[in-house]
Design an enzyme around this catalytic site. Sequence first.
Site, PDB file in Angstrom:
ATOM      1  CE  LYS A 203     103.333  36.450 -61.004  1.00 36.84           C
ATOM      2  NZ  LYS A 203     104.741  36.108 -61.067  1.00 36.84           N
ATOM      3  NE  ARG A 242     105.526  32.907 -54.890  1.00 38.95           N
ATOM      4  CZ  ARG A 242     104.564  33.805 -54.900  1.00 38.95           C
ATOM      5  NH1 ARG A 242     103.844  34.010 -55.975  1.00 38.95           N
ATOM      6  NH2 ARG A 242     104.332  34.539 -53.813  1.00 38.95           N
TER       7      ARG A 242
HETATM    8  N1  PMM Z   1     105.476  36.263 -58.052  1.00 40.73           N
HETATM    9  C1  PMM Z   1     105.000  37.008 -57.041  1.00 40.73           C
HETATM   10  C2  PMM Z   1     105.628  37.005 -55.788  1.00 40.73           C
HETATM   11  N2  PMM Z   1     106.695  36.232 -55.555  1.00 40.73           N
HETATM   12  N3  PMM Z   1     108.280  34.663 -56.317  1.00 40.73           N
HETATM   13  C3  PMM Z   1     108.775  33.890 -57.307  1.00 40.73           C
HETATM   14  N4  PMM Z   1     109.857  33.108 -57.065  1.00 40.73           N
HETATM   15  N5  PMM Z   1     108.217  33.883 -58.550  1.00 40.73           N
HETATM   16  C4  PMM Z   1     107.139  34.650 -58.866  1.00 40.73           C
HETATM   17  O1  PMM Z   1     106.698  34.625 -60.030  1.00 40.73           O
HETATM   18  C5  PMM Z   1     106.578  35.477 -57.839  1.00 40.73           C
HETATM   19  C6  PMM Z   1     107.190  35.454 -56.560  1.00 40.73           C
HETATM   20  C7  PMM Z   1     103.787  37.871 -57.260  1.00 40.73           C
HETATM   21  O2  PMM Z   1     102.611  37.144 -57.083  1.00 40.73           O
HETATM   22  P1  PMM Z   1     101.705  37.176 -55.711  1.00 40.73           P
HETATM   23  O3  PMM Z   1     101.456  38.614 -55.356  1.00 40.73           O
HETATM   24  O4  PMM Z   1     100.478  36.405 -56.038  1.00 40.73           O
HETATM   25  O5  PMM Z   1     102.474  36.471 -54.622  1.00 40.73           O
END
Ligand code: PMM
Length: 261
Positions: A203, A242
């Site tokens: 991030k 995650r």
């Molecule tokens: N971050 C993203 C998308 N989905 N879901 C949860 N539960 N927690 C998160 O921090 C989260 C998420 C954004 O990241 P990406 O675009 O790399 O998927």
Amino acid sequence: MGIVNATPDSFSDGGEHSDPRRAVEHGRRLLDEGADILDIGGESTRPGAQRVPAAVELGRVVPVVAELAAAGAVVSVDTMRAEVAQAAVGAGASIINDVSGGLADPAMLETVAGLGVGFVTMHWPGHPGGDPSAGYGDVVEDVRRDLAQRVDAALAAGVAADQLVVDPGLGFSKSADHNWTLLRHLDAFAELGCPLLVGASRKRFLGELLARDGAPRPAKGRDDATVALTAILASRGVWGVRVHNVLAQRDAIAVVERLDG
Ligand code: PMM
């Protein structure tokens, strides 16, 4: 939890796995690397992303869920739509990961309760239909209170207590300072009585930490910092992380487990 973004526009790997076949290949690779759960998403939530029509999200997600679930993966689906949750569970998903905590779609909590699957409720005041300019007094207390409300709403809708997971939503309507403060005080979420999931992988706040000459480190150069955080989170008893790069996180968790015994 390994991330499989079946979207053309996610911030760190968008486009790489948007073809369902490539998303499935990527998911299989993450399973080989030791992912316990694969989180499949068909709608980007990066700042400024446009919502995609439900039919597009369904078309991206369902075939990938079906193949990876058939391959034996525990599949979670990153969606804010009850309709997508329903179809994904029909295709073999067993967890719904809703970045709006059930707020973006009024049918979500009842749908998840009826399906009897796991539910990750994430904190995001600026979710579609929410307040993008929501500010914080004490960020830890505000996020804790909001998550407590989401947990209560999920329980009231009939989601089983042992199916709930909470996530502070790093980077979602939060500055880098907010993220670091939340990470410093994760113990505040223990009283919610739910397992804690944290999504820090690649991030922006890590890119800002590692900036050179004012330029944030690009997303793919943030994996070592992600691993450092994973080791610390594992030693603090966080239930899940995650992440994009599963192998390196697995190694970090193995070290922590051996050391903490
Ligand atoms: N971050 C993203 C998308 N989905 N879901 C949860 N539960 N927690 C998160 O921090 C989260 C998420 C954004 O990241 P990406 O675009 O790399 O998927």
